[in-house]
Design an enzyme around this catalytic site. Structure first.
Site, mmCIF file in Angstrom:
data_model
loop_
_atom_site.group_PDB
_atom_site.id
_atom_site.type_symbol
_atom_site.label_atom_id
_atom_site.label_comp_id
_atom_site.label_asym_id
_atom_site.label_seq_id
_atom_site.Cartn_x
_atom_site.Cartn_y
_atom_site.Cartn_z
ATOM 1 N N CYS A 94 42.030 49.604 25.749
ATOM 2 C CA CYS A 94 42.256 49.597 24.023
ATOM 3 C C CYS A 94 41.007 48.961 23.393
ATOM 4 C CB CYS A 94 43.515 48.728 24.000
ATOM 5 S SG CYS A 94 44.169 49.160 22.028
ATOM 6 N N ARG A 129 50.319 55.266 13.323
ATOM 7 C CA ARG A 129 49.852 54.714 14.459
ATOM 8 C C ARG A 129 50.316 55.292 15.770
ATOM 9 N NH1 ARG A 129 47.393 49.644 14.592
ATOM 10 N NH2 ARG A 129 47.759 48.349 16.434
ATOM 11 N N HIS A 195 48.512 49.863 27.796
ATOM 12 C CA HIS A 195 48.924 48.422 28.287
ATOM 13 C C HIS A 195 50.242 48.616 29.127
ATOM 14 C CE1 HIS A 195 46.588 46.850 24.934
ATOM 15 N NE2 HIS A 195 47.054 47.789 23.905
#
EC number: 6.3.5.13
Length: 242
Positions: A94, A129, A195
């Site tokens: 990320c 998002r 993640h």
């Protein structure tokens, strides 16, 4: 790897360790020790120099301001670039992934120079998002099973000519470009938005990092039942209707 010791470096846990990404360091360390390897793990805070003698370097995610601070300090330090020149392996997640590229948009809305270790450029997306479970097919050249992970980012990352997509999504947004790509890699430098922590969900990626560090084609088998149970559960969850 030298002196029969694997040197594992976790970069800036005080700035870049969002969503449990420090679990990636725990997974690599455990899987190495289960195979009888001597592991020296070093957690390097942002006020400390990065060692150049590491074998595997791990970088996690972070909020916008810590990401900018981490990029500034890594540029000043310069040691991670030197380690890569010496053949080190880097796995980033990320915000760490964006830092390894040429530039990204920082918390001030400005272009922030990255380290240039991956041929990618990141901007801030204008749409929704990217949030949720991801299922993707890793580049066949790497010989790994499907990628499972969790994404939560506004970034859009474009790959340049020398960067290969780490994976192509079946479910999820990945790099956010709309072309189905997820992450990037070149040589021994890897980046992903996943993640999870991603190496707990995908222990074969951790093993790939170990094989690269050891310069071997295979590792002794270990008990993967816990990892496979987690993988199966998260893959099934990703495939559930929204």
């Amino acid at each position: 790897m030298s002196d029969n010791q694997l040197r594992l470096v976790w970069i800036y846990p005080d700035l870049l360790s969002t969503y449990g990404d420090q679990g990636n360091a725990l997974v690599v360390e455990r899987r190495a020790r289960q195979r009888g390897l001597d592991v020296a793990r070093l957690d390097v805070r942002s006020d400390q120099p990065i060692p150049t003698s590491g074998d595997i370097y791990l970088i996690g995610g972070g909020e916008d301001r810590p990401q900018r601070l981490a990029a500034e300090r890594l540029r000043r330090d310069g040691h991670l670039q030197r380690a890569v020149q010496n053949g080190a392996i880097v796995f980033s997640v990320c915000a760490g992934y964006q830092i390894l590229g040429h530039e990204f948009i920082n918390d001030l809305g400005q272009r922030e120079p990255g380290l240039g270790l991956l041929d990618v450029v990141s901007v801030r997306g204008e749409g929704e998002r990217c949030v949720g479970d991801v299922l993707a097919d890793i580049d066949p050249q790497l010989g790994l099973p499907p990628l499972t992970g969790f994404e939560n980012h506004q970034g859009v990352t474009q790959l340049g000519a020398s960067a290969r997509p780490f994976a192509r999504t079946r479910i999820g947004k990945g790099n956010g470009t709309g072309d189905g790509t997820e992450g990037a890699y070149n040589g021994t430098v890897f980046g992903t938005y996943m993640h999870g922590p991603v190496l707990a969900r995908n222990p074969q990626i951790a093993d790939l990092l170990l094989k690269l560090a050891l310069d071997v084609n295979a590792l002794p088998p270990i008990d993967d039942r816990w990892y496979e149970a987690l993988r199966n559960e998260r893959i099934a969850a990703a495939q559930q209707p929204a």
